[in-house]
Design a protein around this motif. Sequence first.
Motif, PDB file in Angstrom:
ATOM      1  N   ILE A  93       0.845  -1.205   0.000  1.00 22.78           N
ATOM      2  CA  ILE A  93       0.000   0.000   0.000  1.00 22.78           C
ATOM      3  C   ILE A  93       0.874   1.247   0.000  1.00 22.78           C
ATOM      4  N   GLU A  94       1.861   1.296   0.887  1.00 22.56           N
ATOM      5  CA  GLU A  94       2.737   2.462   0.993  1.00 22.56           C
ATOM      6  C   GLU A  94       3.570   2.658  -0.264  1.00 22.56           C
ATOM      7  N   ALA A  95       4.081   1.568  -0.834  1.00 20.57           N
ATOM      8  CA  ALA A  95       4.879   1.668  -2.062  1.00 20.57           C
ATOM      9  C   ALA A  95       4.041   2.263  -3.189  1.00 20.57           C
ATOM     10  N   ARG A  96       2.823   1.787  -3.337  1.00 25.48           N
ATOM     11  CA  ARG A  96       1.952   2.279  -4.412  1.00 25.48           C
ATOM     12  C   ARG A  96       1.566   3.744  -4.206  1.00 25.48           C
ATOM     13  N   LYS A  97       1.369   4.156  -2.959  1.00 26.32           N
ATOM     14  CA  LYS A  97       1.063   5.560  -2.667  1.00 26.32           C
ATOM     15  C   LYS A  97       2.185   6.476  -3.156  1.00 26.32           C
ATOM     16  N   GLN A  98       3.400   5.958  -3.111  1.00 29.82           N
ATOM     17  CA  GLN A  98       4.560   6.747  -3.512  1.00 29.82           C
ATOM     18  C   GLN A  98       4.930   6.536  -4.980  1.00 29.82           C
ATOM     19  N   GLY A  99       4.081   5.841  -5.720  1.00 28.66           N
ATOM     20  CA  GLY A  99       4.297   5.659  -7.141  1.00 28.66           C
ATOM     21  C   GLY A  99       5.241   4.528  -7.508  1.00 28.66           C
ATOM     22  N   HIS A 100       5.490   3.630  -6.559  1.00 27.01           N
ATOM     23  CA  HIS A 100       6.384   2.506  -6.815  1.00 27.01           C
ATOM     24  C   HIS A 100       5.571   1.253  -7.138  1.00 27.01           C
ATOM     25  N   THR A 101       6.264   0.256  -7.662  1.00 29.10           N
ATOM     26  CA  THR A 101       5.642  -1.023  -7.970  1.00 29.10           C
ATOM     27  C   THR A 101       6.122  -2.060  -6.962  1.00 29.10           C
ATOM     28  N   ALA A 102       5.209  -2.884  -6.483  1.00 32.38           N
ATOM     29  CA  ALA A 102       5.558  -3.954  -5.543  1.00 32.38           C
ATOM     30  C   ALA A 102       5.314  -5.295  -6.223  1.00 32.38           C
ATOM     31  N   ILE A 103       6.328  -6.151  -6.155  1.00 32.57           N
ATOM     32  CA  ILE A 103       6.225  -7.494  -6.729  1.00 32.57           C
ATOM     33  C   ILE A 103       6.533  -8.478  -5.605  1.00 32.57           C
ATOM     34  N   GLU A 104       5.633  -9.423  -5.399  1.00 37.37           N
ATOM     35  CA  GLU A 104       5.877 -10.404  -4.341  1.00 37.37           C
ATOM     36  C   GLU A 104       6.057 -11.790  -4.924  1.00 37.37           C
ATOM     37  N   GLN A 105       6.850 -12.572  -4.203  1.00 42.21           N
ATOM     38  CA  GLN A 105       7.117 -13.949  -4.615  1.00 42.21           C
ATOM     39  C   GLN A 105       7.087 -14.819  -3.369  1.00 42.21           C
TER      40      GLN A 105
END
Length: 120
Positions: A93-105
Amino acid sequence: MSHIVSIQTEVRDVTAIRQATRRLQLPEPTYGEVRLFNNRKRGWAIQLRDWRYPVVADVTTGRLDYDNYNGHWGSQKELDQFLQRYAVERATIEARKQGHTAIEQSLPDGSIKLVIQVGG
């Protein structure tokens, strides 16, 4: 550049609580007063799999209250899994608020690798 980060989680975000319970296929959390064996707590009730009593999150303090009777009324593994999922959802959530992309594995040992790509 890669960085390894350890996170000590305080449960303060209702949106992340809801997303974590959905991802774990748990019942939707509810707000109110909850009975924990011999006392009552107010907060967001999270019903973990095979737990007799819910975990109660006080989002103002970040604290979790629960009674699993030292594992007899609920496995610590289930709580750990919820906390891990909550931390991933909150970081995403925080990453997306700052315009970043989150990828989980998901890793074979049950841990989750979360990569935050700065700027997109």
